[in-house]
Design a protein around this motif. Structure first.
Motif, PDB file in Angstrom:
ATOM      1  N   TRP A 209       0.832  -1.209   0.000  1.00 60.38           N
ATOM      2  CA  TRP A 209       0.000   0.000   0.000  1.00 60.38           C
ATOM      3  C   TRP A 209       0.863   1.254   0.000  1.00 60.38           C
ATOM      4  CZ3 TRP A 209      -4.205  -0.025  -2.198  1.00 60.38           C
ATOM      5  CH2 TRP A 209      -5.142  -1.038  -2.034  1.00 60.38           C
ATOM      6  N   SER A 210       1.946   1.231   0.724  1.00 61.72           N
ATOM      7  CA  SER A 210       2.831   2.385   0.736  1.00 61.72           C
ATOM      8  C   SER A 210       3.362   2.675  -0.669  1.00 61.72           C
ATOM      9  CB  SER A 210       3.995   2.124   1.701  1.00 61.72           C
ATOM     10  OG  SER A 210       4.891   3.199   1.683  1.00 61.72           O
ATOM     11  N   LEU A 211       3.775   1.637  -1.370  1.00 63.85           N
ATOM     12  CA  LEU A 211       4.301   1.802  -2.726  1.00 63.85           C
ATOM     13  C   LEU A 211       3.217   2.228  -3.718  1.00 63.85           C
ATOM     14  CD1 LEU A 211       6.694  -1.280  -2.795  1.00 63.85           C
ATOM     15  CD2 LEU A 211       7.367   1.152  -2.753  1.00 63.85           C
ATOM     16  N   ILE A 212       2.016   1.675  -3.583  1.00 68.79           N
ATOM     17  CA  ILE A 212       0.915   2.068  -4.476  1.00 68.79           C
ATOM     18  C   ILE A 212       0.552   3.528  -4.256  1.00 68.79           C
ATOM     19  CG2 ILE A 212      -1.559   1.751  -4.956  1.00 68.79           C
ATOM     20  CD1 ILE A 212      -1.043  -1.302  -4.454  1.00 68.79           C
ATOM     21  N   LYS A 213       0.382   3.912  -2.995  1.00 69.18           N
ATOM     22  CA  LYS A 213       0.011   5.293  -2.701  1.00 69.18           C
ATOM     23  C   LYS A 213       1.081   6.284  -3.161  1.00 69.18           C
ATOM     24  CE  LYS A 213      -1.828   5.809   1.504  1.00 69.18           C
ATOM     25  NZ  LYS A 213      -2.082   5.565   2.946  1.00 69.18           N
ATOM     26  N   SER A 214       2.328   5.981  -2.874  1.00 71.78           N
ATOM     27  CA  SER A 214       3.388   6.918  -3.276  1.00 71.78           C
ATOM     28  C   SER A 214       3.585   6.901  -4.783  1.00 71.78           C
ATOM     29  CB  SER A 214       4.696   6.608  -2.545  1.00 71.78           C
ATOM     30  OG  SER A 214       5.177   5.324  -2.887  1.00 71.78           O
ATOM     31  N   GLY A 215       3.496   5.728  -5.405  1.00 73.65           N
ATOM     32  CA  GLY A 215       3.638   5.643  -6.851  1.00 73.65           C
ATOM     33  C   GLY A 215       2.550   6.408  -7.584  1.00 73.65           C
ATOM     34  N   PHE A 216       1.333   6.312  -7.092  1.00 77.37           N
ATOM     35  CA  PHE A 216       0.223   7.068  -7.668  1.00 77.37           C
ATOM     36  C   PHE A 216       0.456   8.564  -7.477  1.00 77.37           C
ATOM     37  CE2 PHE A 216      -3.951   9.132  -6.894  1.00 77.37           C
ATOM     38  CZ  PHE A 216      -4.500   8.999  -8.157  1.00 77.37           C
ATOM     39  N   SER A 217       0.793   8.960  -6.276  1.00 71.19           N
ATOM     40  CA  SER A 217       0.968  10.376  -5.947  1.00 71.19           C
ATOM     41  C   SER A 217       2.060  11.027  -6.781  1.00 71.19           C
ATOM     42  CB  SER A 217       1.293  10.538  -4.461  1.00 71.19           C
ATOM     43  OG  SER A 217       0.231  10.045  -3.670  1.00 71.19           O
ATOM     44  N   ARG A 218       3.148  10.312  -7.001  1.00 66.01           N
ATOM     45  CA  ARG A 218       4.257  10.870  -7.789  1.00 66.01           C
ATOM     46  C   ARG A 218       3.875  11.133  -9.244  1.00 66.01           C
ATOM     47  NH1 ARG A 218       7.526   7.851  -4.305  1.00 66.01           N
ATOM     48  NH2 ARG A 218       7.450   5.985  -5.582  1.00 66.01           N
ATOM     49  N   GLN A 219       2.843  10.461  -9.735  1.00 62.62           N
ATOM     50  CA  GLN A 219       2.415  10.663 -11.122  1.00 62.62           C
ATOM     51  C   GLN A 219       1.559  11.919 -11.297  1.00 62.62           C
ATOM     52  OE1 GLN A 219       1.200   6.978 -13.331  1.00 62.62           O
ATOM     53  NE2 GLN A 219       1.252   6.146 -11.239  1.00 62.62           N
ATOM     54  N   LEU A 220       1.096  12.500 -10.196  1.00 66.43           N
ATOM     55  CA  LEU A 220       0.212  13.654 -10.264  1.00 66.43           C
ATOM     56  C   LEU A 220       0.972  14.946  -9.976  1.00 66.43           C
ATOM     57  CD1 LEU A 220      -2.883  12.298  -8.304  1.00 66.43           C
ATOM     58  CD2 LEU A 220      -2.299  11.985 -10.721  1.00 66.43           C
ATOM     59  N   ALA A 221       0.615  15.987 -10.700  1.00 70.11           N
ATOM     60  CA  ALA A 221       1.198  17.295 -10.430  1.00 70.11           C
ATOM     61  C   ALA A 221       0.724  17.784  -9.069  1.00 70.11           C
ATOM     62  CB  ALA A 221       0.790  18.281 -11.517  1.00 70.11           C
ATOM     63  N   PRO A 222       1.605  18.354  -8.270  1.00 68.12           N
ATOM     64  CA  PRO A 222       1.188  18.856  -6.952  1.00 68.12           C
ATOM     65  C   PRO A 222       0.161  19.983  -7.095  1.00 68.12           C
ATOM     66  CG  PRO A 222       3.579  18.745  -7.098  1.00 68.12           C
ATOM     67  CD  PRO A 222       3.034  18.507  -8.477  1.00 68.12           C
ATOM     68  N   SER A 223      -0.995  19.786  -6.490  1.00 62.79           N
ATOM     69  CA  SER A 223      -2.016  20.830  -6.508  1.00 62.79           C
ATOM     70  C   SER A 223      -2.834  20.824  -5.220  1.00 62.79           C
ATOM     71  CB  SER A 223      -2.951  20.665  -7.711  1.00 62.79           C
ATOM     72  OG  SER A 223      -3.645  19.440  -7.622  1.00 62.79           O
ATOM     73  N   GLU A 224      -2.677  19.773  -4.423  1.00 64.24           N
ATOM     74  CA  GLU A 224      -3.465  19.635  -3.206  1.00 64.24           C
ATOM     75  C   GLU A 224      -2.854  20.474  -2.080  1.00 64.24           C
ATOM     76  OE1 GLU A 224      -0.207  16.656  -2.813  1.00 64.24           O
ATOM     77  OE2 GLU A 224      -1.485  17.295  -4.462  1.00 64.24           O
ATOM     78  N   LYS A 225      -3.694  20.814  -1.122  1.00 64.99           N
ATOM     79  CA  LYS A 225      -3.212  21.520   0.062  1.00 64.99           C
ATOM     80  C   LYS A 225      -2.481  20.517   0.949  1.00 64.99           C
ATOM     81  CE  LYS A 225      -6.848  24.984   0.161  1.00 64.99           C
ATOM     82  NZ  LYS A 225      -7.933  25.591   0.930  1.00 64.99           N
ATOM     83  N   CYS A 226      -1.405  20.987   1.554  1.00 67.88           N
ATOM     84  CA  CYS A 226      -0.612  20.143   2.449  1.00 67.88           C
ATOM     85  C   CYS A 226      -0.449  20.837   3.790  1.00 67.88           C
ATOM     86  CB  CYS A 226       0.765  19.873   1.858  1.00 67.88           C
ATOM     87  SG  CYS A 226       0.902  18.326   1.016  1.00 67.88           S
ATOM     88  N   SER A 227      -0.725  20.102   4.846  1.00 68.69           N
ATOM     89  CA  SER A 227      -0.516  20.645   6.185  1.00 68.69           C
ATOM     90  C   SER A 227       0.983  20.768   6.452  1.00 68.69           C
ATOM     91  CB  SER A 227      -1.147  19.710   7.222  1.00 68.69           C
ATOM     92  OG  SER A 227      -0.433  18.480   7.248  1.00 68.69           O
ATOM     93  N   GLN A 228       1.324  21.535   7.474  1.00 65.74           N
ATOM     94  CA  GLN A 228       2.736  21.671   7.852  1.00 65.74           C
ATOM     95  C   GLN A 228       3.307  20.319   8.272  1.00 65.74           C
ATOM     96  OE1 GLN A 228       3.132  24.774  10.763  1.00 65.74           O
ATOM     97  NE2 GLN A 228       2.987  26.395   9.236  1.00 65.74           N
ATOM     98  N   SER A 229       2.475  19.515   8.916  1.00 70.11           N
ATOM     99  CA  SER A 229       2.913  18.191   9.337  1.00 70.11           C
ATOM    100  C   SER A 229       3.288  17.335   8.127  1.00 70.11           C
ATOM    101  CB  SER A 229       1.790  17.504  10.126  1.00 70.11           C
ATOM    102  OG  SER A 229       2.091  16.153  10.341  1.00 70.11           O
TER     103      SER A 229
END
Length: 176
Positions: free
Chosen positions: A78-98
């Motif tokens: 799951w860690s690899l799927i989530k990170s692999g998916f996320s890396r394919q998308l251009a950053p546009s989401e809000k990110c908390s400081q954490s």
């Protein structure tokens, strides 16, 4: 930090729910279905598992997996799927400081729900739940109308009828 206890059964079959960090007005998974499929394929090639059933909804997914006989590590997959998916998308989401501090994206919730499938009845109940989910969430009126589901493979394999489970059938509309 809480130490979560997860059942680790080599060769086990598990039901999972994963959700996006933002659940409202979000269709990141269905809008980027090719990227998600790519992430799954890539992880399966290096860390094999069987997807017994799956449904991808706009902002969450459900699936049942069976792991190889000598392997219980669904967490790395799951860690690899989530990170692999996320890396394919251009950053546009809000990110908390954490999240920024941990160099995380803001696409997924950090954790996921897992349940060990106990027997054939439990398996069948979770498979039905997965396939019914798009109707439950009001995305379609009939299970067959949702394209991002293993339901269609189950129909091909004669497990379900094409007309299995509609919202009208659920509420008894049009039945005698």
């Amino acid at each position: 930090m809480t130490n979560y206890r997860r059942a680790q059964i080599k060769g086990g079959t598990y039901f999972f729910t994963l959700a996006c960090a933002t659940r409202t007005n979000n269709s990141v998974l269905t809008d980027n279905i090719s990227a998600l499929r790519h992430a799954f394929r890539k992880v399966k090639s290096t860390h094999p598992f069987t997807i017994d059933a799956i449904v991808i909804l706009p902002e969450h997914l459900h699936c049942v997996w069976t792991l190889p006989p000598n392997d219980a590590d669904f967490g790395i997959r799951w860690s690899l799927i989530k990170s692999g998916f996320s890396r394919q998308l251009a950053p546009s989401e809000k990110c908390s400081q954490s999240r920024q501090k941990r160099k995380e994206r803001g696409i997924w919730q950090r954790r996921f729900w897992e349940h060990v499938i106990r027997d054939d009845e439990d398996y069948a109940r979770h498979i039905d739940y997965i396939h019914w989910n798009p109707v439950k969430h009001g995305l379609v009126k009939q299970v067959k109308d949702w394209p991002y589901s293993s339901f269609h493979q189950y129909v091909k394999n004669n497990v379900y009828r094409q007309d299995w489970a509609s919202i009208d059938e659920f509420y008894g509309i049009g039945t005698e």
